[in-house]
Design an enzyme around this catalytic site. Sequence first.
Site, PDB file in Angstrom:
ATOM      1  N   CYS A  54       0.833  -1.210   0.000  1.00 40.12           N
ATOM      2  CA  CYS A  54       0.000   0.000   0.000  1.00 40.12           C
ATOM      3  C   CYS A  54       0.866   1.258   0.000  1.00 40.12           C
ATOM      4  O   CYS A  54       1.825   1.356   0.757  1.00 40.12           O
ATOM      5  CB  CYS A  54      -0.917  -0.015   1.234  1.00 40.12           C
ATOM      6  N   CYS A  58       0.662   4.758   6.881  1.00 37.88           N
ATOM      7  CA  CYS A  58       0.065   4.569   8.211  1.00 37.88           C
ATOM      8  C   CYS A  58       1.050   3.793   9.103  1.00 37.88           C
ATOM      9  O   CYS A  58       1.419   2.652   8.779  1.00 37.88           O
ATOM     10  CB  CYS A  58      -1.252   3.815   8.093  1.00 37.88           C
ATOM     11  N   CYS A  61       0.592   0.037  10.236  1.00 38.04           N
ATOM     12  CA  CYS A  61       0.058  -0.970   9.317  1.00 38.04           C
ATOM     13  C   CYS A  61       1.114  -1.866   8.675  1.00 38.04           C
ATOM     14  O   CYS A  61       2.081  -1.386   8.075  1.00 38.04           O
ATOM     15  CB  CYS A  61      -0.761  -0.279   8.223  1.00 38.04           C
ATOM     16  N   CYS A  98     -16.730  -8.459   5.674  1.00 40.36           N
ATOM     17  CA  CYS A  98     -16.035  -7.181   5.461  1.00 40.36           C
ATOM     18  C   CYS A  98     -14.776  -7.410   4.643  1.00 40.36           C
ATOM     19  O   CYS A  98     -13.886  -8.151   5.054  1.00 40.36           O
ATOM     20  CB  CYS A  98     -15.704  -6.582   6.825  1.00 40.36           C
ATOM     21  N   CYS A 129     -19.687  -5.322   3.735  1.00 36.77           N
ATOM     22  CA  CYS A 129     -18.899  -4.164   4.151  1.00 36.77           C
ATOM     23  C   CYS A 129     -17.610  -4.175   3.349  1.00 36.77           C
ATOM     24  O   CYS A 129     -17.082  -5.244   3.052  1.00 36.77           O
ATOM     25  CB  CYS A 129     -18.598  -4.261   5.651  1.00 36.77           C
ATOM     26  N   CYS A 189     -19.100   2.866   8.871  1.00 36.88           N
ATOM     27  CA  CYS A 189     -18.341   2.181   9.921  1.00 36.88           C
ATOM     28  C   CYS A 189     -17.073   3.000  10.099  1.00 36.88           C
ATOM     29  O   CYS A 189     -16.256   3.097   9.171  1.00 36.88           O
ATOM     30  CB  CYS A 189     -18.009   0.754   9.482  1.00 36.88           C
ATOM     31  N   ARG A 267     -17.623  -1.842  18.110  1.00 33.03           N
ATOM     32  CA  ARG A 267     -16.962  -3.124  17.834  1.00 33.03           C
ATOM     33  C   ARG A 267     -15.619  -3.225  18.543  1.00 33.03           C
ATOM     34  O   ARG A 267     -14.733  -2.391  18.366  1.00 33.03           O
ATOM     35  CB  ARG A 267     -16.770  -3.311  16.320  1.00 33.03           C
TER      36      ARG A 267
HETATM   37  N1  SAM Z   1      -6.633   0.535   3.304  1.00 34.99           N
HETATM   38  C1  SAM Z   1      -7.872   0.870   3.854  1.00 34.99           C
HETATM   39  C2  SAM Z   1      -7.812   2.099   4.725  1.00 34.99           C
HETATM   40  O1  SAM Z   1      -6.868   2.235   5.492  1.00 34.99           O
HETATM   41  O2  SAM Z   1      -8.709   2.929   4.635  1.00 34.99           O
HETATM   42  C3  SAM Z   1      -8.527  -0.250   4.592  1.00 34.99           C
HETATM   43  C4  SAM Z   1      -7.797  -1.224   5.440  1.00 34.99           C
HETATM   44  S1  SAM Z   1      -7.087  -0.628   6.952  1.00 34.99           S
HETATM   45  C5  SAM Z   1      -6.111  -2.020   7.378  1.00 34.99           C
HETATM   46  C6  SAM Z   1      -8.410  -0.527   8.096  1.00 34.99           C
HETATM   47  C7  SAM Z   1      -8.097  -0.103   9.510  1.00 34.99           C
HETATM   48  O3  SAM Z   1      -7.484  -1.157  10.235  1.00 34.99           O
HETATM   49  C8  SAM Z   1      -7.172   1.072   9.738  1.00 34.99           C
HETATM   50  O4  SAM Z   1      -7.812   2.291   9.558  1.00 34.99           O
HETATM   51  C9  SAM Z   1      -6.772   0.881  11.200  1.00 34.99           C
HETATM   52  O5  SAM Z   1      -7.665   1.572  12.064  1.00 34.99           O
HETATM   53  C10 SAM Z   1      -6.899  -0.638  11.399  1.00 34.99           C
HETATM   54  N2  SAM Z   1      -5.571  -1.249  11.606  1.00 34.99           N
HETATM   55  C11 SAM Z   1      -4.640  -1.477  10.666  1.00 34.99           C
HETATM   56  N3  SAM Z   1      -3.530  -2.029  11.198  1.00 34.99           N
HETATM   57  C12 SAM Z   1      -3.751  -2.157  12.518  1.00 34.99           C
HETATM   58  C13 SAM Z   1      -2.979  -2.634  13.611  1.00 34.99           C
HETATM   59  N4  SAM Z   1      -1.734  -3.083  13.457  1.00 34.99           N
HETATM   60  N5  SAM Z   1      -3.537  -2.621  14.846  1.00 34.99           N
HETATM   61  C14 SAM Z   1      -4.795  -2.161  15.020  1.00 34.99           C
HETATM   62  N6  SAM Z   1      -5.566  -1.680  14.025  1.00 34.99           N
HETATM   63  C15 SAM Z   1      -5.070  -1.660  12.786  1.00 34.99           C
HETATM   64  C1  DTB Z   2     -11.067  -1.824  11.599  1.00 36.63           C
HETATM   65  O1  DTB Z   2     -11.247  -0.774  12.233  1.00 36.63           O
HETATM   66  N1  DTB Z   2     -10.392  -2.875  12.038  1.00 36.63           N
HETATM   67  C2  DTB Z   2     -10.322  -3.896  11.022  1.00 36.63           C
HETATM   68  C3  DTB Z   2     -11.275  -3.357   9.941  1.00 36.63           C
HETATM   69  N2  DTB Z   2     -11.549  -2.039  10.389  1.00 36.63           N
HETATM   70  C4  DTB Z   2     -10.923  -3.418   8.531  1.00 36.63           C
HETATM   71  C5  DTB Z   2      -8.948  -4.185  10.562  1.00 36.63           C
HETATM   72  C6  DTB Z   2      -8.016  -4.535  11.683  1.00 36.63           C
HETATM   73  C7  DTB Z   2      -6.694  -4.846  11.069  1.00 36.63           C
HETATM   74  C8  DTB Z   2      -5.701  -5.322  12.071  1.00 36.63           C
HETATM   75  C9  DTB Z   2      -4.362  -5.518  11.493  1.00 36.63           C
HETATM   76  C10 DTB Z   2      -4.254  -6.582  10.445  1.00 36.63           C
HETATM   77  O2  DTB Z   2      -4.786  -7.701  10.593  1.00 36.63           O
HETATM   78  O3  DTB Z   2      -3.536  -6.339   9.459  1.00 36.63           O
HETATM   79 FE1  SF4 Z   3      -2.764   1.210   3.434  1.00 37.97          FE
HETATM   80 FE2  SF4 Z   3      -2.650   0.043   5.780  1.00 37.97          FE
HETATM   81 FE3  SF4 Z   3      -2.969   2.656   5.659  1.00 37.97          FE
HETATM   82 FE4  SF4 Z   3      -4.987   1.031   4.896  1.00 37.97          FE
HETATM   83  S1  SF4 Z   3      -4.143   1.241   6.939  1.00 37.97           S
HETATM   84  S2  SF4 Z   3      -4.221   2.856   3.834  1.00 37.97           S
HETATM   85  S3  SF4 Z   3      -3.805  -0.666   4.039  1.00 37.97           S
HETATM   86  S4  SF4 Z   3      -1.158   1.523   4.959  1.00 37.97           S
END
Ligand code: SAM
Ligand code: DTB
Ligand code: SF4
Length: 331
Positions: A54, A58, A61, A98, A129, A189, A267
Amino acid sequence: MTDIRTDWTRAEIADLFDLPFLDLLYEAQGIHRRFHAPNEVQLSTLLSIKTGGCPEDCGYCSQSAYAETGLKADKLMDVDSVLAAAAEAKANGSGRFCMGAAWRNPKDRDMDALCDMVAGVKAMGLETCMTLGMLTRDQADRLADAGLDYYNHNLDTSPEHYGAVITTRTYADRLDTLEHVRASGMAVCCGGIVGMGESREDRVGFLHALATLPRHPESVPVNALVPVKGTVLGDMLAGTPLARIDEIEFVRTVAVARIAMPRSMVRLSAGRESMSESTQALCFMAGANSIFTGDKLLTTGNAGAGADAALFGKLGLVPMAADEPVPVAAE
Ligand code: SAM
Ligand code: DTB
Ligand code: SF4
């Protein structure tokens, strides 16, 4: 005073956080019982339909190209494989499916496949979702027309702390996407992450931002940071006292979300795998009424069906029926 308020002040939210813990839980549970069935928990299952690589930065992530997590970047899954995973989720009792993609935003060339996924999952009788990054109004309309019930797009943290976590898209960008989702008629959401080294004031600011949106999100995921090695935050917090959010503070965050947004589903999201049963029970007491099921979130582990069945049995919780209408907030 009406029950549903979008005019919360930061001071009011801060005062809720400051309540004695038992008073806070009592108030949250009272509100929970007025708006929700007390022992029902909604079940959602996640699938990463496009993993890794990606372009966003973030800091939490595993899928960011800036992270050194060794995660392989995949292409968008084919529709049949997504539908097979959805069928399995349904067979396991999940009510909502989702689908998440590691994108800054979907490309127009992906829209046909995405719409086919939505229509196919919906036809199975599951709620749908997606979380695909930023959306234009046209893209939101297309997904809504295909049958998408919810769009997940998180504010993640307070406006003040945001820049310490993400620099490639702004808070305002996120608010724009939320507006497009609302305008298209889908349910929103929207939540965020605690345990990213933010202050109490940031947690106040985060919930204040959610609770003062023009309409409360129908679904509010509260994630506890899953620290992943190779990500900015996973590495920065490793070995520090901040490496995991204090569990009482996490429960407080859930309780304040419940009080400030009474009608929303709150959630208990990422981070549950490393949470004790007792802490999860306190979260349910504080008003959480939704979880992710299965042994995987997007790329990291989740509690798993066996652990959840055991916990539900101990607590007398039951899965929420999947056929209730999607509660898009009416004005
Ligand atoms: N790429 C899309 C976006 O960011 O809008 C969707 C997927 S993203 C993984 C969805 C959400 O997962 C993020 O906004 C964040 O709040 C949560 N998330 C991602 N990595 C995480 C982590 N290591 N621990 C907890 N929450 C996480
Ligand atoms: C959200 O707030 N939590 C979910 C969902 N929206 C998409 C994702 C959590 C991702 C946790 C880290 C991972 O598994 O990569
Ligand atoms: Fe990309 Fe992860 Fe950020 Fe979603 S949370 S925009 S997958 S870097």
